[in-house]
Design an enzyme around this catalytic site. Sequence first.
Site, PDB file in Angstrom:
ATOM      1  N   SER A  66       1.152  -1.130  -0.148  1.00 22.89           N
ATOM      2  CA  SER A  66      -0.042  -0.052  -0.086  1.00 22.89           C
ATOM      3  C   SER A  66       0.677   1.279  -0.032  1.00 22.89           C
ATOM      4  CB  SER A  66      -0.922  -0.394   1.227  1.00 22.89           C
ATOM      5  OG  SER A  66      -1.246  -1.248   1.006  1.00 22.89           O
TER       6      SER A  66
HETATM    7  N1  SAH Z   1      -0.912  -4.836   4.272  1.00 22.53           N
HETATM    8  C1  SAH Z   1       0.004  -5.164   3.181  1.00 22.53           C
HETATM    9  C2  SAH Z   1      -0.690  -4.813   1.173  1.00 22.53           C
HETATM   10  C3  SAH Z   1      -1.604  -6.075   1.407  1.00 22.53           C
HETATM   11  S1  SAH Z   1      -2.479  -5.710  -0.437  1.00 22.53           S
HETATM   12  C4  SAH Z   1       1.753  -4.523   3.418  1.00 22.53           C
HETATM   13  O1  SAH Z   1       1.636  -3.837   3.888  1.00 22.53           O
HETATM   14  O2  SAH Z   1       2.220  -5.034   2.072  1.00 22.53           O
HETATM   15  C5  SAH Z   1      -3.852  -7.316  -0.146  1.00 22.53           C
HETATM   16  C6  SAH Z   1      -3.527  -8.455  -0.011  1.00 22.53           C
HETATM   17  O3  SAH Z   1      -4.380  -9.049   0.553  1.00 22.53           O
HETATM   18  C7  SAH Z   1      -2.937  -9.165  -0.511  1.00 22.53           C
HETATM   19  O4  SAH Z   1      -1.898  -9.760  -0.493  1.00 22.53           O
HETATM   20  C8  SAH Z   1      -3.763 -10.987  -0.641  1.00 22.53           C
HETATM   21  O5  SAH Z   1      -3.240 -12.002  -0.857  1.00 22.53           O
HETATM   22  C9  SAH Z   1      -4.496 -10.528   0.713  1.00 22.53           C
HETATM   23  N2  SAH Z   1      -5.641 -11.757   0.717  1.00 22.53           N
HETATM   24  C10 SAH Z   1      -6.506 -10.930  -0.680  1.00 22.53           C
HETATM   25  N3  SAH Z   1      -8.031 -11.746   0.056  1.00 22.53           N
HETATM   26  C11 SAH Z   1      -7.672 -12.442   1.318  1.00 22.53           C
HETATM   27  C12 SAH Z   1      -8.293 -13.364   1.946  1.00 22.53           C
HETATM   28  N4  SAH Z   1      -9.404 -13.814   1.971  1.00 22.53           N
HETATM   29  N5  SAH Z   1      -6.952 -13.067   3.300  1.00 22.53           N
HETATM   30  C13 SAH Z   1      -6.369 -13.440   3.253  1.00 22.53           C
HETATM   31  N6  SAH Z   1      -5.559 -12.546   2.027  1.00 22.53           N
HETATM   32  C14 SAH Z   1      -6.274 -11.839   1.649  1.00 22.53           C
END
Ligand code: SAH
Length: 218
Positions: A66
Amino acid sequence: MTPAGNGMDAERKMQFLFTLRSRGVTDPRVLTAMEEIDRGMFVRGVFSERAYEDMPLPIACGQTISQPSVVGLMTQAAQISPRDKVLELGTGSGYQAAILSRLARRVYTIDRHRRLVHEARQIFEALDLHNITAIVGDGSRGLPDQAPFDRIIVTAAAEDPPSPLLAQLAIGGIMIVPVGQSDAVQSLIKVTRSQEGFEYDELLPVRFVPLLEGLGQE
Ligand code: SAH
């Protein structure tokens, strides 16, 4: 090999913090955590030199780290205290979890991509962040074994705040969650739980990758 994260020299750091402040991240504890955790550690390859710019960047598995100001605003809105047990849904690069780990007692973070969780664990270890537990799984069901959580931060967008997560939020707890259609404009929502129920406040427009069901391919 030199870790990618050696790039936060004094001038870059000053610029990074200046940008965060100008976008509304003013909580001193959040700014200190973001000064201490080098975002360059969480971005690989060609994008690593842009790690200190205020933009989201691609990471493995087609996901994104992000935008720093959004990480700052979400963390600030969560009003984390040092005694809090926090759940993060969407480990991604591990950057948000690392920031949370400086502010909270304990952080649980879940991602549906095994590879992202493994890579994030290695970085947490390298940075001596020992209060984070990173778990492979479908986070939309939360983590019933460890519930309730004082704070929940969701970093993938759902159409509505997932009800298992609402159920796992402690009374007095706060959840920050992007809500909306995946490719349209989403809103960051702050959910506060009291004895009486849930209160919803809209914070700002955001754009996150979608919350998906089940485990990822890698
Ligand atoms: N917080 C992260 C950015 C997250 S991007 C950072 O600091 O870099 C969003 C993430 O959510 C992705 O890696 C994706 O794989 C995960 N995601 C999406 N749906 C999900 C679910 N149902 N359970 C766990 N992770 C999930």
